[in-house]
Design a protein around this motif. Sequence first.
Motif, PDB file in Angstrom:
ATOM      1  N   THR A 188       0.865  -1.176   0.000  1.00  0.00           N
ATOM      2  CA  THR A 188       0.000   0.000   0.000  1.00  0.00           C
ATOM      3  C   THR A 188       0.908   1.235   0.000  1.00  0.00           C
ATOM      4  O   THR A 188       2.095   1.132   0.298  1.00  0.00           O
ATOM      5  CB  THR A 188      -0.891   0.060   1.264  1.00  0.00           C
ATOM      6  N   ARG A 189       0.327   2.397  -0.295  1.00  0.00           N
ATOM      7  CA  ARG A 189       1.140   3.606  -0.326  1.00  0.00           C
ATOM      8  C   ARG A 189       1.659   3.928   1.072  1.00  0.00           C
ATOM      9  O   ARG A 189       2.815   4.249   1.269  1.00  0.00           O
ATOM     10  CB  ARG A 189       0.310   4.768  -0.869  1.00  0.00           C
ATOM     11  N   ASN A 190       0.770   3.858   2.045  1.00  0.00           N
ATOM     12  CA  ASN A 190       1.159   3.978   3.450  1.00  0.00           C
ATOM     13  C   ASN A 190       0.483   2.845   4.186  1.00  0.00           C
ATOM     14  O   ASN A 190      -0.464   2.251   3.676  1.00  0.00           O
ATOM     15  CB  ASN A 190       0.715   5.332   4.027  1.00  0.00           C
ATOM     16  N   THR A 191       0.967   2.540   5.384  1.00  0.00           N
ATOM     17  CA  THR A 191       0.366   1.450   6.158  1.00  0.00           C
ATOM     18  C   THR A 191      -0.682   2.040   7.093  1.00  0.00           C
ATOM     19  O   THR A 191      -0.351   2.829   7.982  1.00  0.00           O
ATOM     20  CB  THR A 191       1.465   0.718   6.962  1.00  0.00           C
ATOM     21  N   LEU A 192      -1.937   1.680   6.881  1.00  0.00           N
ATOM     22  CA  LEU A 192      -3.013   2.199   7.724  1.00  0.00           C
ATOM     23  C   LEU A 192      -2.864   1.601   9.121  1.00  0.00           C
ATOM     24  O   LEU A 192      -2.793   0.388   9.278  1.00  0.00           O
ATOM     25  CB  LEU A 192      -4.377   1.821   7.133  1.00  0.00           C
ATOM     26  N   ASP A 193      -2.796   2.471  10.118  1.00  0.00           N
ATOM     27  CA  ASP A 193      -2.552   2.024  11.493  1.00  0.00           C
ATOM     28  C   ASP A 193      -3.860   2.133  12.290  1.00  0.00           C
ATOM     29  O   ASP A 193      -4.101   3.119  12.976  1.00  0.00           O
ATOM     30  CB  ASP A 193      -1.459   2.908  12.111  1.00  0.00           C
ATOM     31  N   LEU A 194      -4.685   1.089  12.176  1.00  0.00           N
ATOM     32  CA  LEU A 194      -5.989   1.161  12.856  1.00  0.00           C
ATOM     33  C   LEU A 194      -5.857   1.086  14.369  1.00  0.00           C
ATOM     34  O   LEU A 194      -6.778   1.469  15.092  1.00  0.00           O
ATOM     35  CB  LEU A 194      -6.939   0.079  12.324  1.00  0.00           C
ATOM     36  N   SER A 195      -4.705   0.640  14.862  1.00  0.00           N
ATOM     37  CA  SER A 195      -4.513   0.650  16.320  1.00  0.00           C
ATOM     38  C   SER A 195      -4.439   2.088  16.844  1.00  0.00           C
ATOM     39  O   SER A 195      -4.536   2.315  18.051  1.00  0.00           O
ATOM     40  CB  SER A 195      -3.252  -0.117  16.715  1.00  0.00           C
ATOM     41  N   ALA A 196      -4.288   3.055  15.954  1.00  0.00           N
ATOM     42  CA  ALA A 196      -4.315   4.459  16.386  1.00  0.00           C
ATOM     43  C   ALA A 196      -5.644   4.784  17.073  1.00  0.00           C
ATOM     44  O   ALA A 196      -5.686   5.620  17.978  1.00  0.00           O
ATOM     45  CB  ALA A 196      -4.113   5.386  15.184  1.00  0.00           C
ATOM     46  N   ILE A 197      -6.710   4.124  16.626  1.00  0.00           N
ATOM     47  CA  ILE A 197      -8.035   4.449  17.172  1.00  0.00           C
ATOM     48  C   ILE A 197      -8.116   4.115  18.667  1.00  0.00           C
ATOM     49  O   ILE A 197      -8.368   5.013  19.478  1.00  0.00           O
ATOM     50  CB  ILE A 197      -9.152   3.763  16.352  1.00  0.00           C
ATOM     51  N   PRO A 198      -7.897   2.845  19.066  1.00  0.00           N
ATOM     52  CA  PRO A 198      -7.945   2.609  20.520  1.00  0.00           C
ATOM     53  C   PRO A 198      -6.850   3.362  21.274  1.00  0.00           C
ATOM     54  O   PRO A 198      -7.063   3.749  22.428  1.00  0.00           O
ATOM     55  CB  PRO A 198      -7.779   1.083  20.650  1.00  0.00           C
ATOM     56  N   SER A 199      -5.701   3.586  20.636  1.00  0.00           N
ATOM     57  CA  SER A 199      -4.632   4.321  21.331  1.00  0.00           C
ATOM     58  C   SER A 199      -5.066   5.751  21.636  1.00  0.00           C
ATOM     59  O   SER A 199      -4.796   6.275  22.716  1.00  0.00           O
ATOM     60  CB  SER A 199      -3.355   4.362  20.478  1.00  0.00           C
ATOM     61  N   ILE A 200      -5.722   6.385  20.693  1.00  0.00           N
ATOM     62  CA  ILE A 200      -6.192   7.751  20.927  1.00  0.00           C
ATOM     63  C   ILE A 200      -7.333   7.752  21.934  1.00  0.00           C
ATOM     64  O   ILE A 200      -7.354   8.550  22.874  1.00  0.00           O
ATOM     65  CB  ILE A 200      -6.658   8.398  19.596  1.00  0.00           C
ATOM     66  N   LYS A 201      -8.256   6.829  21.769  1.00  0.00           N
ATOM     67  CA  LYS A 201      -9.453   6.842  22.620  1.00  0.00           C
ATOM     68  C   LYS A 201      -9.127   6.518  24.084  1.00  0.00           C
ATOM     69  O   LYS A 201      -9.907   6.824  24.978  1.00  0.00           O
ATOM     70  CB  LYS A 201     -10.517   5.896  22.061  1.00  0.00           C
ATOM     71  N   GLU A 202      -7.977   5.918  24.285  1.00  0.00           N
ATOM     72  CA  GLU A 202      -7.560   5.614  25.655  1.00  0.00           C
ATOM     73  C   GLU A 202      -7.225   6.887  26.439  1.00  0.00           C
ATOM     74  O   GLU A 202      -7.331   6.924  27.655  1.00  0.00           O
ATOM     75  CB  GLU A 202      -6.303   4.742  25.565  1.00  0.00           C
ATOM     76  N   VAL A 203      -6.759   7.916  25.732  1.00  0.00           N
ATOM     77  CA  VAL A 203      -6.279   9.112  26.436  1.00  0.00           C
ATOM     78  C   VAL A 203      -6.964  10.406  26.033  1.00  0.00           C
ATOM     79  O   VAL A 203      -6.660  11.462  26.578  1.00  0.00           O
ATOM     80  CB  VAL A 203      -4.750   9.296  26.236  1.00  0.00           C
ATOM     81  N   SER A 204      -7.855  10.355  25.060  1.00  0.00           N
ATOM     82  CA  SER A 204      -8.452  11.598  24.571  1.00  0.00           C
ATOM     83  C   SER A 204      -9.923  11.386  24.240  1.00  0.00           C
ATOM     84  O   SER A 204     -10.334  10.301  23.841  1.00  0.00           O
ATOM     85  CB  SER A 204      -7.694  12.054  23.308  1.00  0.00           C
ATOM     86  N   HIS A 205     -10.694  12.464  24.391  1.00  0.00           N
ATOM     87  CA  HIS A 205     -12.119  12.387  24.053  1.00  0.00           C
ATOM     88  C   HIS A 205     -12.375  12.816  22.613  1.00  0.00           C
ATOM     89  O   HIS A 205     -13.506  12.801  22.153  1.00  0.00           O
ATOM     90  CB  HIS A 205     -12.900  13.331  24.981  1.00  0.00           C
ATOM     91  N   LEU A 206     -11.334  13.202  21.884  1.00  0.00           N
ATOM     92  CA  LEU A 206     -11.538  13.742  20.536  1.00  0.00           C
ATOM     93  C   LEU A 206     -12.025  12.669  19.567  1.00  0.00           C
ATOM     94  O   LEU A 206     -11.592  11.526  19.631  1.00  0.00           O
ATOM     95  CB  LEU A 206     -10.229  14.349  20.010  1.00  0.00           C
ATOM     96  N   PRO A 207     -12.921  13.041  18.651  1.00  0.00           N
ATOM     97  CA  PRO A 207     -13.374  12.072  17.653  1.00  0.00           C
ATOM     98  C   PRO A 207     -12.243  11.727  16.673  1.00  0.00           C
ATOM     99  O   PRO A 207     -11.379  12.564  16.399  1.00  0.00           O
ATOM    100  CB  PRO A 207     -14.515  12.788  16.933  1.00  0.00           C
ATOM    101  N   VAL A 208     -12.272  10.505  16.169  1.00  0.00           N
ATOM    102  CA  VAL A 208     -11.237  10.014  15.244  1.00  0.00           C
ATOM    103  C   VAL A 208     -11.904   9.529  13.968  1.00  0.00           C
ATOM    104  O   VAL A 208     -12.792   8.677  14.025  1.00  0.00           O
ATOM    105  CB  VAL A 208     -10.464   8.829  15.859  1.00  0.00           C
ATOM    106  N   VAL A 209     -11.475  10.050  12.846  1.00  0.00           N
ATOM    107  CA  VAL A 209     -11.934   9.503  11.572  1.00  0.00           C
ATOM    108  C   VAL A 209     -10.735   8.872  10.860  1.00  0.00           C
ATOM    109  O   VAL A 209      -9.589   9.124  11.219  1.00  0.00           O
ATOM    110  CB  VAL A 209     -12.606  10.582  10.673  1.00  0.00           C
ATOM    111  N   VAL A 210     -11.031   8.031   9.886  1.00  0.00           N
ATOM    112  CA  VAL A 210      -9.973   7.305   9.183  1.00  0.00           C
ATOM    113  C   VAL A 210     -10.079   7.598   7.691  1.00  0.00           C
ATOM    114  O   VAL A 210     -11.181   7.611   7.128  1.00  0.00           O
ATOM    115  CB  VAL A 210     -10.096   5.790   9.458  1.00  0.00           C
ATOM    116  N   ASP A 211      -8.934   7.845   7.066  1.00  0.00           N
ATOM    117  CA  ASP A 211      -8.867   8.072   5.626  1.00  0.00           C
ATOM    118  C   ASP A 211      -8.174   6.873   4.986  1.00  0.00           C
ATOM    119  O   ASP A 211      -6.939   6.822   4.916  1.00  0.00           O
ATOM    120  CB  ASP A 211      -8.073   9.355   5.352  1.00  0.00           C
TER     121      ASP A 211
END
Lengths: 234, 234, 234, 234
Positions: free
Chosen positions: D149-172
């Motif tokens: 792929t052009r870049n490696t999509l890191d879906l683990s970013a979602i739980p990592s962010i949600k563990e410490v932040s209330h901000l919404p996360v979208v994926v491209d």
Amino acid sequence: MAGPCAIESEEQALTIARIVKRHGAQVFRGGAFKPRTSPYSFQGLGEDGLRILKKVREETGLLIVTEATDHTNIELVEEYADIIQVGARNMQNYSLLRRAGRSAKPILLKRGFAATIEELLMSAEYIMAEGNTRVILCERGIRTFADNTRNTLDLSAIPSIKEVSHLPVVVDPSHAAGRREYVIPLSRGAIAVGADGILVEVHHDPLHALSDGRQSLYAEQFATLMKEIKFLAR
Amino acid sequence: MAGPCAIESEEQALTIARIVKRHGAQVFRGGAFKPRTSPYSFQGLGEDGLRILKKVREETGLLIVTEATDHTNIELVEEYADIIQVGARNMQNYSLLRRAGRSAKPILLKRGFAATIEELLMSAEYIMAEGNTRVILCERGIRTFADNTRNTLDLSAIPSIKEVSHLPVVVDPSHAAGRREYVIPLSRGAIAVGADGILVEVHHDPLHALSDGRQSLYAEQFATLMKEIKFLAR
Amino acid sequence: MAGPCAIESEEQALTIARIVKRHGAQVFRGGAFKPRTSPYSFQGLGEDGLRILKKVREETGLLIVTEATDHTNIELVEEYADIIQVGARNMQNYSLLRRAGRSAKPILLKRGFAATIEELLMSAEYIMAEGNTRVILCERGIRTFADNTRNTLDLSAIPSIKEVSHLPVVVDPSHAAGRREYVIPLSRGAIAVGADGILVEVHHDPLHALSDGRQSLYAEQFATLMKEIKFLAR
Amino acid sequence: MAGPCAIESEEQALTIARIVKRHGAQVFRGGAFKPRTSPYSFQGLGEDGLRILKKVREETGLLIVTEATDHTNIELVEEYADIIQVGARNMQNYSLLRRAGRSAKPILLKRGFAATIEELLMSAEYIMAEGNTRVILCERGIRTFADNTRNTLDLSAIPSIKEVSHLPVVVDPSHAAGRREYVIPLSRGAIAVGADGILVEVHHDPLHALSDGRQSLYAEQFATLMKEIKFLAR
């Protein structure tokens, strides 16, 4: 596919096997021969571990997947296991791959942590060229700069493999994440992307596991996981 | 240490050996057992290749380093070679490492292309724990996003290793660069940083090499390289 | 090019400037506007820092390189500095690059920590397309899985750039290594590979530096470094 | 959120907007100011593009998200857009982040392709510290060695962010994959892992798109995607 990282004792293995069986696992995983970075770390129970795995199958009816790490122990693993695992560190151990290709048992081949998809498929080819076409591929995370997980799970591996190969693909989110908190969401992601199965670490007492306790699911987490992915898989 | 990627014929090996000897090489490299990504690529001449290497030593007096890829061919390699190479793909093939640790010959251990320095040292420990303390470590590039070279040569590996280990470190700029144009400057860099030696690919006719021709030095380039690094090493 | 990470006070800057001047530096580096990952970290002294840099030039005769981080402070930096630095985080800040391209001062453009060589050259092109062709490129390490250094210094960037561009290339081993112990050997490596210069962090009292103290050289280390690379450069 | 990579014309934008609206998109994406690696590539229609986006909103009722790349065009983007995008290349452009933090519009902040989760959150902090707490984070793939792929999509970013932040996360998934074939499965994966939304490229005629055509979905593919993720999201 679920179970502990390493087989530690008959009691540990049977306890965990009953848990994962109850919640719908079909294959029990657990290492008897453990490839460890340091020669001084716990290396697994060896054939004693395999005998315990045999008891797990007899008592629970679960199929057994366990790792063979070299030409010696693959003979033993072949005798006891239903599926022989070739680990990430051995993905390009070509003589082990060729030997696996002469086995009558299916092979679970894990992607090396710095292997491209093409290299993974070429390693599968080493097995299949010897006549054993029952190869299951496993995505388990790749090495990147990202430090929020132990390895970066590359779920795009699934459509990339399925575009060029008919081989089934399972995903191991436990080794990729390195933390149990991420295993449930990543397992859902794997199934939603199109994985044919998942391979997860479960332990009845993760805090006292001899290896990888940090990424092993508690029993209740595994129950939740199975409920969620069964729903998704439908 | 210099020579072709693979031993192709007696004539090829001797031609190249004479070239590298003339310009000051002390060790001749050349693969008889080649670990290749695809099972359908040229896999090396096997024992015939080792016999050719023996002739090279007899005729030129160069020491021989060549790769052992599994428990079978390490017996043969041990018999013919002066230094046994364990390649990057086998850096965590622990049974091969243990077997190398029971050899009387020095071991050239290449860093896996996604291995940390700690993992490299732990793999050396597998060898040394069996009694063979003559281990030479080799930096040969790591996998990164950068696409200007095949792998990214990590010269910081040298001070990192030397900070915690007494083992000698050599650098293989040929596999890292993947292009002969970069081999001379990177070799100079390796020596200047503090490498104890370099391992480079040289071919008398790179355009017709059976493998890795793109990164093999021409004879004149090797002459230049040796002149430059001898000066630097002083 | 040598000096502290950040300008902290007139006394600090002059003390360090005298040290680096004495040992042969030609350019003094030091940040007045610091791009920091966290908005709550020390952000630099701003224009006060630039005034101190001016004094450094007046007293020592050293040329000044310092970073501009946006369209506002580039006006100021342009006024005080001899060379304007565009940092790694801003390598693809195209409006800053275009603005730098309309400056009469030379630009030191640092490679982004995940930028390819082609992207670095394209960013230089943004500057040059506006008329300012005095661009100095700087390799400062890339992000990889390797954890022995903060970033992996990619010395192959030097021959890769020189193959296609006439622009001078300097190397910053301090930011790549993240540890002063590696700065001397990596600087030697950079010069030996063919870098046109180096950019290093020096502090008279690294243990009390406001930023990057861990990678700043002591005065005596800088003296050693200069002696060694002068010899190598010949 | 869906739409073309770049606004090319009123007809193109309206055609695509009607398609994505019909299948359930809520936000229309499309670049008027395009940050491009090369200064000689198409740089977007500028304010003309923004005027077209305004028409899209008027006709379809879709909200508009579009990128601001510097301090000049953020004024314009702010006027026309409902959500201001700060792109991956600008994730550490701190003056742009601060300016975004003084806007009354929500900010879509994309993760830099070599940024850690902590750095992404720190960049969000630059925005929020100025008073604008309406920040949406976006995972869009990271740079790794993997070439499928052009870049490696890191879906683990979602739980990592949600563990410490209330901000919404979208994926491209479009920019990560670089190929439309992978966008549907990766979008399913993103929703299953827990993303709050997705951002995808759609084009009525991808083969003639001015940029990123290779990764843009056809209309029918977008219809399938929306059906699948609506089901999953429930």
